[in-house]
Design an enzyme around this catalytic site. Structure first.
Site, mmCIF file in Angstrom:
data_model
loop_
_atom_site.group_PDB
_atom_site.id
_atom_site.type_symbol
_atom_site.label_atom_id
_atom_site.label_comp_id
_atom_site.label_asym_id
_atom_site.label_seq_id
_atom_site.Cartn_x
_atom_site.Cartn_y
_atom_site.Cartn_z
ATOM 1 N N GLU A 52 0.828 -1.210 0.000
ATOM 2 C CA GLU A 52 0.000 0.000 0.000
ATOM 3 C C GLU A 52 0.863 1.262 0.000
ATOM 4 O O GLU A 52 0.544 2.243 -0.656
ATOM 5 C CB GLU A 52 -0.957 0.006 1.201
ATOM 6 C CG GLU A 52 -2.088 -1.001 1.080
ATOM 7 C CD GLU A 52 -2.946 -0.767 -0.162
ATOM 8 O OE1 GLU A 52 -3.228 0.392 -0.500
ATOM 9 O OE2 GLU A 52 -3.318 -1.767 -0.804
ATOM 10 N N CYS A 207 -13.053 1.302 -14.686
ATOM 11 C CA CYS A 207 -13.447 2.705 -14.559
ATOM 12 C C CYS A 207 -12.175 3.557 -14.627
ATOM 13 O O CYS A 207 -11.815 4.265 -13.695
ATOM 14 C CB CYS A 207 -14.199 2.914 -13.240
ATOM 15 S SG CYS A 207 -15.080 4.478 -13.204
ATOM 16 N N CYS A 214 -17.602 1.177 -19.517
ATOM 17 C CA CYS A 214 -18.909 1.017 -18.858
ATOM 18 C C CYS A 214 -19.620 -0.252 -19.316
ATOM 19 O O CYS A 214 -20.378 -0.858 -18.567
ATOM 20 C CB CYS A 214 -19.776 2.226 -19.132
ATOM 21 S SG CYS A 214 -19.000 3.765 -18.609
ATOM 22 N N CYS A 217 -18.829 -2.962 -17.085
ATOM 23 C CA CYS A 217 -18.744 -2.588 -15.667
ATOM 24 C C CYS A 217 -19.886 -3.211 -14.862
ATOM 25 O O CYS A 217 -21.049 -3.094 -15.258
ATOM 26 C CB CYS A 217 -18.788 -1.069 -15.535
ATOM 27 S SG CYS A 217 -18.765 -0.530 -13.815
ATOM 28 N N CYS A 223 -24.903 3.411 -12.047
ATOM 29 C CA CYS A 223 -23.981 4.548 -12.162
ATOM 30 C C CYS A 223 -24.688 5.806 -12.667
ATOM 31 O O CYS A 223 -25.249 5.820 -13.761
ATOM 32 C CB CYS A 223 -22.846 4.171 -13.102
ATOM 33 S SG CYS A 223 -21.659 5.491 -13.305
HETATM 34 S S1 SF4 Z 1 -20.485 2.553 -15.405
HETATM 35 FE FE1 SF4 Z 1 -19.803 4.184 -14.026
HETATM 36 S S2 SF4 Z 1 -18.533 3.131 -12.532
HETATM 37 FE FE2 SF4 Z 1 -18.753 1.768 -14.285
HETATM 38 S S3 SF4 Z 1 -16.987 2.214 -15.642
HETATM 39 FE FE3 SF4 Z 1 -18.713 3.481 -16.313
HETATM 40 S S4 SF4 Z 1 -18.389 5.392 -15.239
HETATM 41 FE FE4 SF4 Z 1 -17.190 3.874 -14.147
#
Ligand code: SF4
Length: 369
Positions: A52, A207, A214, A217, A223
């Site tokens: 970290e 992201c 997206c 995602c 989102c």
């Molecule tokens: S949906 Fe939202 S959280 Fe997912 S990659 Fe796209 S911007 Fe990022």
């Protein structure tokens, strides 16, 4: 503001979905898509802490070889605490942000001396260690101790800014408070160990800053930035500050045996404890050659240094314009040696933690003597 007609926003306190949905989706995704990294699969607080600290403001690819070298040399916190700061700085050389290396060493000693060699298992205890802020403490507590604690590193900050469509400077105090509140609300009581790594991985691989993916995602249906078509515009960029330029002159100085003069920087401050060739700051309007001449005069040394090169080095807060001068002395030097300044041959020079700008100066040594 991103758009001239501002879309409706959630009120600051409202979370527009059940927080558990985020954790469930992220944990499912992480099970198949999480990254395989050398510090994964361990609950050893020493290894988690080491990773970290190294990952602060540094990419995974850059960290991996350093992490492995550190573990090979310092298998546990006791070994790190027993090492000299010079050895730690030498191993760290090239990773940047050297205050981290000094803090790492100081924290290892604190763990040994004040905690009997065991890392504290509370946020307060971890934040009492040099170099461990709230987010790093949260990551260590979640990953090593499996306790729910929010994290807000760069990746998580980006994910949350988009997930909640944060349309303000994400570094403002008000935004910071919201982000921490959201991070806290989303951190699950179950599996905080995996959740912490999952949300960091999502920010690192899906992201991502410029082209968020997206379509793959796990949070896409939740989102707000995605719903508003703002995923590429958020988070809003912080106002850019003009980076100041600093001019210095460094002396590549050989004595009659071919040894080189090097000095250690003060432990406090920028690049503290790192080594460099004798260096003088050049004030606005001053001439670097004259400044180096004055430096030699003050050291009681005669000689005519020649300019042998010039290089630029970018730091986070300034840009360095480094003018390089060479001087080969034909007689034995009477300039004193001590803890802070030495004459070293090139073999010994290679073992010293020389900071980045002066490492770049090494090829110019061929032009001296
Ligand atoms: S949906 Fe939202 S959280 Fe997912 S990659 Fe796209 S911007 Fe990022």
């Amino acid at each position: 503001m991103v758009a001239s007609s501002r879309p409706p926003q959630q009120s600051d306190n409202e979370i527009p979905f059940a927080p558990a949905q985020v954790a469930r989706r992220l944990l499912n995704w992480y099970g198949s898509e999480g990254r395989v990294l050398p510090w994964r699969g361990t609950r050893d607080p020493y290894r988690v802490w080491l990773a970290e600290i190294m990952l602060q403001q540094t990419t995974v690819d850059a960290v991996i070889p350093y992490y492995e070298r550190f573990l090979a040399r310092f298998a546990d916190v006791g070994a790190l605490a027993a090492a000299s700061i010079d050895e730690v700085l030498t191993l760290w050389a090239g990773l940047g942000y050297y205050a981290r290396a000094r803090n790492l060493h100081a924290a290892a000693r604190q763990v040994v001396e004040q905690h009997g060699g065991f890392f504290p298992d509370s946020l307060e205890g971890l934040q009492g260690l040099p170099g461990v802020g709230r987010s790093t403490a949260g990551a260590i507590l979640s990953i090593a101790f499996d306790r729910p604690a929010p994290i807000l590193d760069g990746n998580v900050r980006r994910v949350l800014s988009r997930l909640f469509a944060l349309q303000e400077n994400p570094r403002s105090t008000a935004a910071e408070k919201k982000l921490w509140r959201w991070a806290e609300a989303l951190t699950p009581a179950d599996c905080p160990h995996d959740y912490a790594q999952a949300i960091m991985d999502l920010g690192a691989t899906v992201c991502v800053p410029r082209q968020p993916q997206c379509i793959v995602c796990p949070l896409d249906v939740l989102c707000r930035a995605r719903a508003l078509g703002l995923e590429k515009q958020l988070p809003l960029p912080a106002a850019r500050k003009k980076v100041p330029e600093i001019v210095q002159a460094a002396l590549l100085w050989r004595d009659c045996s071919g040894r080189l003069r090097v000095c250690r920087r003060p432990y406090q401050g920028l690049l503290g404890g790192m080594w460099e060739f004798p260096t003088v700051e050049i004030a606005d309007g001053d001439d670097p050659a004259q400044a180096i001449g004055r430096f030699l005069q003050e050291s009681g040394v005669s000689g005519e240094p020649q300019e042998v090169g010039r290089l630029r080095h970018i730091y986070s807060h300034f840009c360095l314009d480094l003018r390089l001068f060479g001087l080969a002395s034909s007689s034995a030097q009477t300039v004193a040696e001590g803890d802070e300044c030495r004459w070293v041959d090139e073999e010994a020079l290679a073992l010293l933690p020389l900071h980045g700008a002066h490492k770049k100066a090494l090829p110019y040594l061929r032009q001296v003597g």
